[in-house]
Design a protein around this motif. Sequence first.
Motif, PDB file in Angstrom:
ATOM      1  N   HIS A 145      69.125  37.168  53.919  1.00 58.94           N
ATOM      2  CA  HIS A 145      70.577  37.038  53.812  1.00 58.94           C
ATOM      3  C   HIS A 145      71.293  38.096  54.646  1.00 58.94           C
ATOM      4  N   LYS A 146      70.689  39.290  54.781  1.00 56.02           N
ATOM      5  CA  LYS A 146      71.417  40.430  55.339  1.00 56.02           C
ATOM      6  C   LYS A 146      70.813  41.041  56.596  1.00 56.02           C
ATOM      7  N   ASN A 147      69.483  41.058  56.726  1.00 54.79           N
ATOM      8  CA  ASN A 147      68.857  41.732  57.868  1.00 54.79           C
ATOM      9  C   ASN A 147      69.288  41.117  59.189  1.00 54.79           C
ATOM     10  N   ASP A 148      69.356  41.955  60.230  1.00 58.62           N
ATOM     11  CA  ASP A 148      69.530  41.425  61.576  1.00 58.62           C
ATOM     12  C   ASP A 148      68.266  40.655  61.923  1.00 58.62           C
ATOM     13  N   ILE A 149      68.435  39.470  62.490  1.00 61.16           N
ATOM     14  CA  ILE A 149      67.301  38.625  62.859  1.00 61.16           C
ATOM     15  C   ILE A 149      67.280  38.519  64.371  1.00 61.16           C
ATOM     16  N   ASP A 150      66.101  38.749  64.952  1.00 65.58           N
ATOM     17  CA  ASP A 150      65.932  38.562  66.388  1.00 65.58           C
ATOM     18  C   ASP A 150      64.597  37.878  66.628  1.00 65.58           C
ATOM     19  N   ASP A 151      64.268  37.662  67.896  1.00 65.06           N
ATOM     20  CA  ASP A 151      63.039  36.928  68.230  1.00 65.06           C
ATOM     21  C   ASP A 151      61.789  37.597  67.680  1.00 65.06           C
ATOM     22  N   GLY A 152      61.821  38.907  67.480  1.00 63.82           N
ATOM     23  CA  GLY A 152      60.657  39.628  67.002  1.00 63.82           C
ATOM     24  C   GLY A 152      60.529  39.704  65.491  1.00 63.82           C
ATOM     25  N   THR A 153      61.530  39.196  64.771  1.00 59.56           N
ATOM     26  CA  THR A 153      61.475  39.224  63.309  1.00 59.56           C
ATOM     27  C   THR A 153      60.313  38.355  62.828  1.00 59.56           C
ATOM     28  N   VAL A 154      59.450  38.944  62.000  1.00 55.59           N
ATOM     29  CA  VAL A 154      58.274  38.234  61.487  1.00 55.59           C
ATOM     30  C   VAL A 154      58.685  37.400  60.276  1.00 55.59           C
ATOM     31  N   ILE A 155      58.228  36.154  60.254  1.00 55.38           N
ATOM     32  CA  ILE A 155      58.477  35.261  59.125  1.00 55.38           C
ATOM     33  C   ILE A 155      57.568  35.713  57.978  1.00 55.38           C
ATOM     34  N   THR A 156      58.183  36.056  56.861  1.00 52.86           N
ATOM     35  CA  THR A 156      57.443  36.592  55.722  1.00 52.86           C
ATOM     36  C   THR A 156      57.294  35.531  54.631  1.00 52.86           C
ATOM     37  N   ASP A 157      56.482  35.858  53.631  1.00 56.05           N
ATOM     38  CA  ASP A 157      56.312  34.918  52.521  1.00 56.05           C
ATOM     39  C   ASP A 157      57.567  34.829  51.661  1.00 56.05           C
ATOM     40  N   SER A 158      58.539  35.704  51.907  1.00 55.99           N
ATOM     41  CA  SER A 158      59.814  35.630  51.189  1.00 55.99           C
ATOM     42  C   SER A 158      60.867  34.862  51.986  1.00 55.99           C
ATOM     43  N   TYR A 159      60.452  34.172  53.069  1.00 56.18           N
ATOM     44  CA  TYR A 159      61.392  33.453  53.938  1.00 56.18           C
ATOM     45  C   TYR A 159      62.285  32.517  53.130  1.00 56.18           C
ATOM     46  N   SER A 206      54.924  29.182  58.045  1.00 56.46           N
ATOM     47  CA  SER A 206      54.641  29.936  59.271  1.00 56.46           C
ATOM     48  C   SER A 206      54.641  31.444  59.069  1.00 56.46           C
ATOM     49  N   VAL A 207      54.216  31.875  57.902  1.00 59.98           N
ATOM     50  CA  VAL A 207      54.145  33.310  57.598  1.00 59.98           C
ATOM     51  C   VAL A 207      53.276  33.997  58.651  1.00 59.98           C
ATOM     52  N   GLY A 208      53.798  35.087  59.189  1.00 56.55           N
ATOM     53  CA  GLY A 208      53.069  35.858  60.195  1.00 56.55           C
ATOM     54  C   GLY A 208      53.509  35.560  61.616  1.00 56.55           C
ATOM     55  N   LEU A 209      54.142  34.401  61.831  1.00 57.54           N
ATOM     56  CA  LEU A 209      54.698  34.099  63.150  1.00 57.54           C
ATOM     57  C   LEU A 209      56.055  34.774  63.256  1.00 57.54           C
ATOM     58  N   THR A 210      56.661  34.724  64.428  1.00 59.02           N
ATOM     59  CA  THR A 210      57.958  35.370  64.623  1.00 59.02           C
ATOM     60  C   THR A 210      59.057  34.320  64.734  1.00 59.02           C
ATOM     61  N   MET A 211      60.274  34.789  64.663  1.00 57.56           N
ATOM     62  CA  MET A 211      61.411  33.891  64.857  1.00 57.56           C
ATOM     63  C   MET A 211      61.439  33.375  66.296  1.00 57.56           C
ATOM     64  N   GLY A 212      60.900  34.133  67.235  1.00 51.48           N
ATOM     65  CA  GLY A 212      60.751  33.630  68.602  1.00 51.48           C
ATOM     66  C   GLY A 212      59.816  32.429  68.629  1.00 51.48           C
ATOM     67  N   ASP A 213      58.717  32.506  67.868  1.00 55.20           N
ATOM     68  CA  ASP A 213      57.804  31.363  67.749  1.00 55.20           C
ATOM     69  C   ASP A 213      58.540  30.173  67.134  1.00 55.20           C
ATOM     70  N   ALA A 214      59.365  30.440  66.125  1.00 57.11           N
ATOM     71  CA  ALA A 214      60.123  29.372  65.472  1.00 57.11           C
ATOM     72  C   ALA A 214      61.093  28.721  66.452  1.00 57.11           C
TER      73      ALA A 214
END
Length: 71
Positions: A7-21, A52-60
């Motif tokens: 909800h709050k973190n800055d998201i960029d291409d390097g942000t890792v998709i977590t199990d709390s996505y 896709s836990v472990g992939l990045t938002m760039g991958d997404a």
Amino acid sequence: MEKVDWHKNDIDDGTVITDSYKTTQNVRRYFKSKFGEQFKFDRDFMQWMKSSVGLTMGDASQEWIRRQDSK
């Protein structure tokens, strides 16, 4: 794995998709900043994101492009 507040973190291409996505307005803003108003979540892509836990938002982003190209 670092916890992300989707909800709050800055998201960029390097942000890792977590199990709390979570699919949040913040995530939607990230994708719209990359793809414009044509970006839309659909059920299949939302499921892909959750699995896709472990992939990045760039991958997404690349996955979203791949799905658009195959339509």
